[in-house]
Write a protein that holds these residues in place. Structure first.
Motif, PDB file in Angstrom:
ATOM      1  N   TRP A 114     -37.452 -44.214 -20.366  1.00  0.00           N
ATOM      2  CA  TRP A 114     -36.670 -44.907 -19.343  1.00  0.00           C
ATOM      3  C   TRP A 114     -35.184 -44.776 -19.640  1.00  0.00           C
ATOM      4  O   TRP A 114     -34.786 -44.856 -20.807  1.00  0.00           O
ATOM      5  CB  TRP A 114     -37.062 -46.393 -19.301  1.00  0.00           C
ATOM      6  N   PRO A 115     -34.295 -44.605 -18.652  1.00  0.00           N
ATOM      7  CA  PRO A 115     -34.549 -44.509 -17.205  1.00  0.00           C
ATOM      8  C   PRO A 115     -34.736 -43.069 -16.722  1.00  0.00           C
ATOM      9  O   PRO A 115     -34.856 -42.818 -15.535  1.00  0.00           O
ATOM     10  CB  PRO A 115     -33.278 -45.105 -16.619  1.00  0.00           C
ATOM     11  N   TYR A 116     -34.744 -42.125 -17.696  1.00  0.00           N
ATOM     12  CA  TYR A 116     -34.773 -40.717 -17.308  1.00  0.00           C
ATOM     13  C   TYR A 116     -36.093 -40.335 -16.645  1.00  0.00           C
ATOM     14  O   TYR A 116     -36.117 -39.455 -15.771  1.00  0.00           O
ATOM     15  CB  TYR A 116     -34.512 -39.832 -18.535  1.00  0.00           C
ATOM     16  N   ASN A 117     -37.192 -40.981 -17.063  1.00  0.00           N
ATOM     17  CA  ASN A 117     -38.467 -40.680 -16.422  1.00  0.00           C
ATOM     18  C   ASN A 117     -38.442 -41.068 -14.937  1.00  0.00           C
ATOM     19  O   ASN A 117     -38.965 -40.361 -14.086  1.00  0.00           O
ATOM     20  CB  ASN A 117     -39.628 -41.348 -17.148  1.00  0.00           C
ATOM     21  N   TYR A 118     -37.810 -42.203 -14.653  1.00  0.00           N
ATOM     22  CA  TYR A 118     -37.692 -42.639 -13.255  1.00  0.00           C
ATOM     23  C   TYR A 118     -36.790 -41.683 -12.471  1.00  0.00           C
ATOM     24  O   TYR A 118     -37.086 -41.323 -11.325  1.00  0.00           O
ATOM     25  CB  TYR A 118     -37.124 -44.054 -13.190  1.00  0.00           C
ATOM     26  N   ILE A 119     -35.709 -41.247 -13.102  1.00  0.00           N
ATOM     27  CA  ILE A 119     -34.733 -40.383 -12.425  1.00  0.00           C
ATOM     28  C   ILE A 119     -35.354 -39.037 -12.060  1.00  0.00           C
ATOM     29  O   ILE A 119     -35.257 -38.572 -10.915  1.00  0.00           O
ATOM     30  CB  ILE A 119     -33.493 -40.178 -13.320  1.00  0.00           C
ATOM     31  N   TYR A 120     -36.016 -38.400 -13.027  1.00  0.00           N
ATOM     32  CA  TYR A 120     -36.523 -37.058 -12.735  1.00  0.00           C
ATOM     33  C   TYR A 120     -37.747 -37.103 -11.825  1.00  0.00           C
ATOM     34  O   TYR A 120     -37.941 -36.197 -11.003  1.00  0.00           O
ATOM     35  CB  TYR A 120     -36.783 -36.289 -14.021  1.00  0.00           C
ATOM     36  N   GLN A 121     -38.566 -38.184 -11.936  1.00  0.00           N
ATOM     37  CA  GLN A 121     -39.701 -38.315 -11.030  1.00  0.00           C
ATOM     38  C   GLN A 121     -39.215 -38.501  -9.587  1.00  0.00           C
ATOM     39  O   GLN A 121     -39.763 -37.912  -8.658  1.00  0.00           O
ATOM     40  CB  GLN A 121     -40.554 -39.523 -11.449  1.00  0.00           C
ATOM     41  N   ASN A 122     -38.191 -39.298  -9.422  1.00  0.00           N
ATOM     42  CA  ASN A 122     -37.631 -39.513  -8.092  1.00  0.00           C
ATOM     43  C   ASN A 122     -37.054 -38.203  -7.533  1.00  0.00           C
ATOM     44  O   ASN A 122     -37.208 -37.902  -6.344  1.00  0.00           O
ATOM     45  CB  ASN A 122     -36.546 -40.589  -8.154  1.00  0.00           C
ATOM     46  N   PHE A 123     -36.419 -37.414  -8.400  1.00  0.00           N
ATOM     47  CA  PHE A 123     -35.870 -36.127  -7.958  1.00  0.00           C
ATOM     48  C   PHE A 123     -36.980 -35.187  -7.510  1.00  0.00           C
ATOM     49  O   PHE A 123     -36.857 -34.520  -6.474  1.00  0.00           O
ATOM     50  CB  PHE A 123     -35.057 -35.483  -9.082  1.00  0.00           C
ATOM     51  N   LEU A 124     -38.071 -35.123  -8.269  1.00  0.00           N
ATOM     52  CA  LEU A 124     -39.170 -34.236  -7.897  1.00  0.00           C
ATOM     53  C   LEU A 124     -39.814 -34.662  -6.593  1.00  0.00           C
ATOM     54  O   LEU A 124     -40.224 -33.821  -5.781  1.00  0.00           O
ATOM     55  CB  LEU A 124     -40.209 -34.187  -9.017  1.00  0.00           C
ATOM     56  N   PHE A 125     -39.907 -35.980  -6.374  1.00  0.00           N
ATOM     57  CA  PHE A 125     -40.431 -36.462  -5.097  1.00  0.00           C
ATOM     58  C   PHE A 125     -39.506 -36.039  -3.952  1.00  0.00           C
ATOM     59  O   PHE A 125     -39.960 -35.645  -2.875  1.00  0.00           O
ATOM     60  CB  PHE A 125     -40.581 -37.978  -5.116  1.00  0.00           C
ATOM     61  N   THR A 126     -38.198 -36.147  -4.173  1.00  0.00           N
ATOM     62  CA  THR A 126     -37.225 -35.730  -3.155  1.00  0.00           C
ATOM     63  C   THR A 126     -37.343 -34.235  -2.873  1.00  0.00           C
ATOM     64  O   THR A 126     -37.316 -33.794  -1.719  1.00  0.00           O
ATOM     65  CB  THR A 126     -35.801 -36.059  -3.623  1.00  0.00           C
ATOM     66  N   GLN A 127     -37.487 -33.464  -3.939  1.00  0.00           N
ATOM     67  CA  GLN A 127     -37.633 -32.019  -3.796  1.00  0.00           C
ATOM     68  C   GLN A 127     -38.899 -31.684  -3.011  1.00  0.00           C
ATOM     69  O   GLN A 127     -38.888 -30.806  -2.134  1.00  0.00           O
ATOM     70  CB  GLN A 127     -37.695 -31.395  -5.195  1.00  0.00           C
ATOM     71  N   GLN A 128     -39.989 -32.388  -3.314  1.00  0.00           N
ATOM     72  CA  GLN A 128     -41.243 -32.164  -2.602  1.00  0.00           C
ATOM     73  C   GLN A 128     -41.116 -32.547  -1.127  1.00  0.00           C
ATOM     74  O   GLN A 128     -41.641 -31.855  -0.251  1.00  0.00           O
ATOM     75  CB  GLN A 128     -42.361 -32.975  -3.264  1.00  0.00           C
ATOM     76  N   TRP A 129     -40.404 -33.647  -0.856  1.00  0.00           N
ATOM     77  CA  TRP A 129     -40.235 -34.088   0.528  1.00  0.00           C
ATOM     78  C   TRP A 129     -39.453 -33.052   1.333  1.00  0.00           C
ATOM     79  O   TRP A 129     -39.818 -32.730   2.473  1.00  0.00           O
ATOM     80  CB  TRP A 129     -39.520 -35.437   0.575  1.00  0.00           C
ATOM     81  N   TRP A 130     -38.397 -32.512   0.751  1.00  0.00           N
ATOM     82  CA  TRP A 130     -37.604 -31.516   1.461  1.00  0.00           C
ATOM     83  C   TRP A 130     -38.379 -30.214   1.661  1.00  0.00           C
ATOM     84  O   TRP A 130     -38.174 -29.502   2.649  1.00  0.00           O
ATOM     85  CB  TRP A 130     -36.282 -31.253   0.736  1.00  0.00           C
ATOM     86  N   HIS A 131     -39.268 -29.909   0.736  1.00  0.00           N
ATOM     87  CA  HIS A 131     -40.131 -28.747   0.955  1.00  0.00           C
ATOM     88  C   HIS A 131     -41.006 -28.976   2.189  1.00  0.00           C
ATOM     89  O   HIS A 131     -41.164 -28.074   3.022  1.00  0.00           O
ATOM     90  CB  HIS A 131     -41.019 -28.498  -0.266  1.00  0.00           C
ATOM     91  N   ASN A 132     -41.542 -30.189   2.312  1.00  0.00           N
ATOM     92  CA  ASN A 132     -42.343 -30.518   3.494  1.00  0.00           C
ATOM     93  C   ASN A 132     -41.497 -30.503   4.766  1.00  0.00           C
ATOM     94  O   ASN A 132     -41.979 -30.134   5.839  1.00  0.00           O
ATOM     95  CB  ASN A 132     -42.979 -31.905   3.328  1.00  0.00           C
ATOM     96  N   ALA A 133     -40.225 -30.911   4.636  1.00  0.00           N
ATOM     97  CA  ALA A 133     -39.352 -30.991   5.804  1.00  0.00           C
ATOM     98  C   ALA A 133     -38.913 -29.620   6.300  1.00  0.00           C
ATOM     99  O   ALA A 133     -38.473 -29.488   7.448  1.00  0.00           O
ATOM    100  CB  ALA A 133     -38.127 -31.838   5.484  1.00  0.00           C
ATOM    101  N   THR A 134     -39.006 -28.607   5.465  1.00  0.00           N
ATOM    102  CA  THR A 134     -38.531 -27.275   5.857  1.00  0.00           C
ATOM    103  C   THR A 134     -39.670 -26.263   6.026  1.00  0.00           C
ATOM    104  O   THR A 134     -39.407 -25.085   6.244  1.00  0.00           O
ATOM    105  CB  THR A 134     -37.535 -26.737   4.807  1.00  0.00           C
ATOM    106  N   THR A 135     -40.902 -26.720   5.924  1.00  0.00           N
ATOM    107  CA  THR A 135     -42.048 -25.823   6.093  1.00  0.00           C
ATOM    108  C   THR A 135     -43.039 -26.417   7.093  1.00  0.00           C
ATOM    109  O   THR A 135     -43.003 -27.618   7.387  1.00  0.00           O
ATOM    110  CB  THR A 135     -42.768 -25.589   4.754  1.00  0.00           C
ATOM    111  N   ASP A 136     -43.921 -25.567   7.595  1.00  0.00           N
ATOM    112  CA  ASP A 136     -44.980 -25.984   8.514  1.00  0.00           C
ATOM    113  C   ASP A 136     -44.415 -26.710   9.741  1.00  0.00           C
ATOM    114  O   ASP A 136     -44.882 -27.781  10.123  1.00  0.00           O
ATOM    115  CB  ASP A 136     -45.984 -26.875   7.778  1.00  0.00           C
ATOM    116  N   ILE A 137     -43.385 -26.107  10.344  1.00  0.00           N
ATOM    117  CA  ILE A 137     -42.782 -26.655  11.558  1.00  0.00           C
ATOM    118  C   ILE A 137     -43.161 -25.759  12.727  1.00  0.00           C
ATOM    119  O   ILE A 137     -42.910 -24.545  12.702  1.00  0.00           O
ATOM    120  CB  ILE A 137     -41.246 -26.751  11.424  1.00  0.00           C
ATOM    121  N   ASP A 138     -43.764 -26.336  13.732  1.00  0.00           N
ATOM    122  CA  ASP A 138     -44.264 -25.575  14.870  1.00  0.00           C
ATOM    123  C   ASP A 138     -43.130 -24.794  15.542  1.00  0.00           C
ATOM    124  O   ASP A 138     -42.088 -25.358  15.879  1.00  0.00           O
ATOM    125  CB  ASP A 138     -44.914 -26.530  15.879  1.00  0.00           C
ATOM    126  N   GLY A 139     -43.347 -23.495  15.733  1.00  0.00           N
ATOM    127  CA  GLY A 139     -42.375 -22.653  16.418  1.00  0.00           C
ATOM    128  C   GLY A 139     -41.373 -21.978  15.510  1.00  0.00           C
ATOM    129  O   GLY A 139     -40.672 -21.058  15.936  1.00  0.00           O
TER     130      GLY A 139
END
Length: 588
Positions: A114-139
Motif C-alpha cells: 500500500w498505496p502502490y498496489n491500489y495505484i497500479y491496480q486502478n491504472f490497469l483497470f483504467t487501461q482495460q476500460w479504455w481498451h473496451n472503449a476503443t474496440t468492438d464499436i459497430d461500424g
C-alpha cells in the motif's frame, strides 16, 4: 505532383494553364507548409489524428448500447476497487487484475504494498476500460479500431504511475536508501545524453563497436561496387565448399553487419565455417542528391547487379538468395521478375522476417494510411531522404514501454548506467532512405499491397509471387513488431514453390534472427509444406509443431545442404577492390 525543394522557379512538366492559374505556387506552398509542420509533429499527421478521433467519437456516439456497457463496466470497476481497498491496505489481497505477460512495469515487489498496489491496480483497470472503449464499436473499421486503440494506449503509457517518481515504489525506495543520489546520477545521465545528442555523438560505449575492428570482422573482400552497393565476398576457411554460393540481401534501413556482428554471433562466420561461400550486399547511405532513386534502382543496381557479379566469379552456378526484412521483399520482387523473364539463376530463396503481403503488417499499418503517407512524403520531399532517426522513432513507439519509458525510469530516475552491446550499437548506426524509394515502398507495397495482388509492375509488366517455383525457407519471429510472423507466414498462400519450409523462432525482429548456437533461452518450430499439402492456418500450425530448444541456424544449414550439390575445392578470392567490410558501411 512532387515538387523538389529549391525548384520554385522551375515550371517544366506543367501545362501552361497550370502555371497561369497558380497551380505550381499553390502546390509548392502546400508542400512547404506540410514539410515544416512534419518536423514539428515528428512526421505524424495532425489531420489524420483528428480524422481518426472524429471517426471513433462519431461511431461511439451512434452506439448507445456500447455507451451503456462502458458505463456499466466503469461502475463495476469502481465498486470492485472500493471493496478491495481495505484488504489492499493490509497488503493481503491478491491482484484484482494482472498486467499482460509482456508488461513488466509493475513486477517489482514494492508494487504489492500500500498505496502502490491500489495505484497500479486502478491504472490497469483504467487501461482495460479504455481498451473496451476503443474496440468492438459497430461500424468502426478494423484498421481504425487498431489505430485508435494504439493511440489510447500510448497516451495511457505516458501517464503510467511507473513513470512518476513519486508514485513508483522502486524509485522511492532507491531515493530514500541513497539519499537522492540516484536522482543526481539520473540528472547527470540526462545532461550527458543531451550533450551527446546536440553534438551528434554516439552514446557512451557505442564506439567500442566499430565495423572492421570489433564487429563485421569476418575476413573477406569487396569484389564489386556501384553507386548503390558494395558486394562483399567472404574468404573460405574450409578446404571444401558447396558449389552454390549464398547471396544475402539485407535491408537498407540499417547497416548490413547485423548478420556479421561479433565473432561469437556472426551468421556469416557460421555459414563460412560450415562450408558455404557467402556474398553480402553492403548498401550505401543515401543523401539528398539521391532523392530520385526508386525501388527499380535498388533491384537493378542491387540484387541483379550482385547476381551478375557472382555469375562472373562462379559461371553457370545457381545461387541461394537470402533476404532480410525489406531486403527479403526486394529479393522476392527480383525473383518474381526473374521467373517471369526466364532467368533461372536462383537455386533457392530464403526470407528472414520478410513480408510479401502487407495486408496484415501489424502495428506499422497505423502509420500507413493515405493521410499519413501523404504527410510523410512532404517531409521526405523537403529533406530528399527519410532520416534514420525518424524511422527509429517510429519503431520505438511500437514498443514504447520497453524502449522509451523503461529507459527513462532506469536511466534518469534510478540513475543506472546503460551498457551497450554489439546489437544495440548496430541499432544506433542509422541510415537514410531516398524520397522516391520510400514513397514507392509505402504506397505500392504497404498502402496498396500491389505485390501480393499481382499489380506490381516491373518494366511496365506485372509480376506475381506464384511464379517463384524454387524451394523457399522462411523465418518469422514470435515477438516481431516490424514484420509480424503471421504476416510473414502468408507466403504459404501466395507461393507456388515446390516446398516452403517455415521456421518460427523465439525473439523479436532482430534478436530472433541473431540466434547463434549456444544462445540461452532460444527455441524454434519448423515444418515444410509441399504442393500436395493442404493449407494450415497460423494458429493450427503452432499447435501442430512442437518447440525445439536451441538455435534455428543449424536447421537452415541442413536445409541449404539438402538443396546444394556435392562439395568442391574452395577457391581463393582473386580480384577485389578492397578488404571487407568495405567503405560504404562507414558512411554517415
Amino acid at each position: 505532383m512532387a515538387i523538389r525543394r529549391g525548384d520554385i522557379n522551375d515550371v517544366s512538366g506543367f501545362d501552361s494553364k497550370d502555371v497561369d492559374s497558380g497551380y505550381f505556387s499553390v502546390t509548392a506552398l502546400d508542400n512547404v507548409f506540410k514539410a515544416n509542420m512534419a518536423h514539428v509533429t515528428g512526421g505524424i499527421s495532425p489531420a489524420g489524428l483528428m480524422s481518426l478521433y472524429f471517426t471513433w467519437a462519431s461511431h461511439l456516439a451512434m452506439s448507445p448500447g456500447k455507451q451503456v456497457r462502458l458505463i456499466e463496466k466503469m461502475l463495476r470497476k469502481i465498486v470492485k476497487m472500493h471493496r478491495v481497498s481495505p484488504v489492499l491496505l493490509q497488503n493481503q489481497s491478491k491482484p484484482c487484475i494482472t498486467p499482460l505477460p509482456q508488461d513488466n512495469r509493475f513486477s517489482d515487489v514494492g508494487w504489492q504494498q500500500w498505496p502502490y498496489n491500489y495505484i497500479y491496480q486502478n491504472f490497469l483497470f483504467t487501461q482495460q476500460w479504455w481498451h473496451n472503449a476503443t474496440t468492438d464499436i459497430d461500424g468502426l473499421s478494423e484498421a481504425d479500431e487498431r489505430s485508435i486503440s494504439f493511440i489510447a494506449r500510448q497516451i495511457l503509457d505516458r501517464y503510467s504511475p511507473s513513470n512518476n517518481p513519486l508514485l513508483n515504489p522502486e524509485v522511492m525506495k532507491a531515493t530514500i536508501e541513497q539519499g537522492g543520489a540516484n536522482l543526481v546520477s539520473g540528472l547527470q545521465n540526462f545532461l550527458k545524453d543531451m550533450d551527446q545528442y546536440s553534438a551528434g555523438r554516439s552514446p557512451e560505449g557505442a564506439d567500442d563497436y566499430i565495423p572492421g575492428k570489433t564487429v563485421a570482422i569476418t575476413p573477406g573482400k569487396v569484389v564489386f561496387r556501384n553507386h548503390i552497393m558494395e558486394l562483399i565476398q567472404y574468404s573460405p576457411v574450409t578446404d571444401q565448399v558447396y558449389p552454390e554460393p549464398i547471396l544475402i540481401v539485407p535491408a537498407w534501413i540499417m547497416k548490413y553487419y547485423i548478420l556479421d556482428l561479433s565473432p561469437e554471433n556472426s551468421l556469416v562466420k557460421y555459414l563460412v565455417e560450415n562450408g558455404h561461400t557467402v556474398f553480402m550486399i553492403s548498401w550505401f547511405n543515401p543523401t539528398t542528391a539521391d532523392r530520385d532513386l526508386g525501388m527499380d534502382n535498388y533491384r537493378e543496381q542491387g540484387v541483379m547487379a550482385a547476381l551478375d557479379a557472382i555469375s562472373k566469379i562462379f559461371p553457370k552456378q545457381q545461387v541461394h538468395a537470402t533476404g532480410y526484412c525489406l531486403g527479403g521483399t526486394l529479393l522476392s520482387i527480383a525473383a518474381a521478375t526473374m521467373a517471369r523473364d526466364g532467368d533461372d539463376r536462383l537455386k533457392s530463396m530464403t526470407h528472414f522476417a520478410a513480408q510479401v503481403d502487407f495486408s496484415e503488417a501489424g502495428e506499422l499499418m497505423i502509420f500507413t494510411n493515405e493521410s499519413e503517407v501523404s504527410y510523410l512524403e512532404k517531409m521526405m520531399w523537403d529533406q530528399g531522404v527519410l532520416d534514420g532517426s525518424q524511422m527509429a522513432g517510429a519503431f520505438q513507439i511500437l514498443r514504447s514501454n520497453d524502449l522509451i519509458w523503461s529507459r527513462i525510469v532506469h536511466h534518469y530516475m534510478l540513475g543506472e548506467k546503460e551498457s551497450i552491446n554489439d546489437l544495440m550499437a548496430w541499432n544506433l548506426d542509422l541510415t537514410r532512405m531516398p524520397y522516391k524509394m520510400h514513397s514507392q515502398y509505402l504506397r505500392e507495397l504497404f498502402l496498396d499491397n500491389n505485390f501480393a495482388s499481382g499489380h506490381y509492375l516491373v518494366n511496365d509488366k506485372p509480376i506475381a509471387i506464384r511464379d517463384i517455383s524454387v524451394p523457399i525457407f522462411s523465418v518469422g519471429t514470435e515477438k516481431d513488431h516490424v514484420a509480424p510472423w503471421r504476416s510473414v507466414y502468408k507466403l504459404h498462400l501466395l507461393s507456388d514453390s515446390e516446398a516452403v519450409t517455415f521456421v518460427l523462432t523465439s525473439g523479436g525482429h532482430n534478436a530472433g534472427i541473431v540466434s547463434e548456437p549456444g544462445h540461452k533461452h532460444r527455441h524454434y518450430r519448423v515444418a515444410t509444406e509441399t504442393k500436395q499439402d493442404r493449407y494450415v492456418d497460423p494458429d493450427s500450425w503452432i499447435q501442430n509443431n512442437n518447440a525445439v530448444e536451441g538455435s534455428w541456424w543449424p536447421e537452415w544449414h541442413q536445409w541449404l545442404e539438402k538443396h546444394s550439390g556435392e562439395k568442391i575445392a574452395a577457391q581463393p578470392i582473386d580480384d577485389s577492390l578492397c578488404e571487407a567490410p568495405g567503405t560504404y558501411v562507414n558512411q554517415k
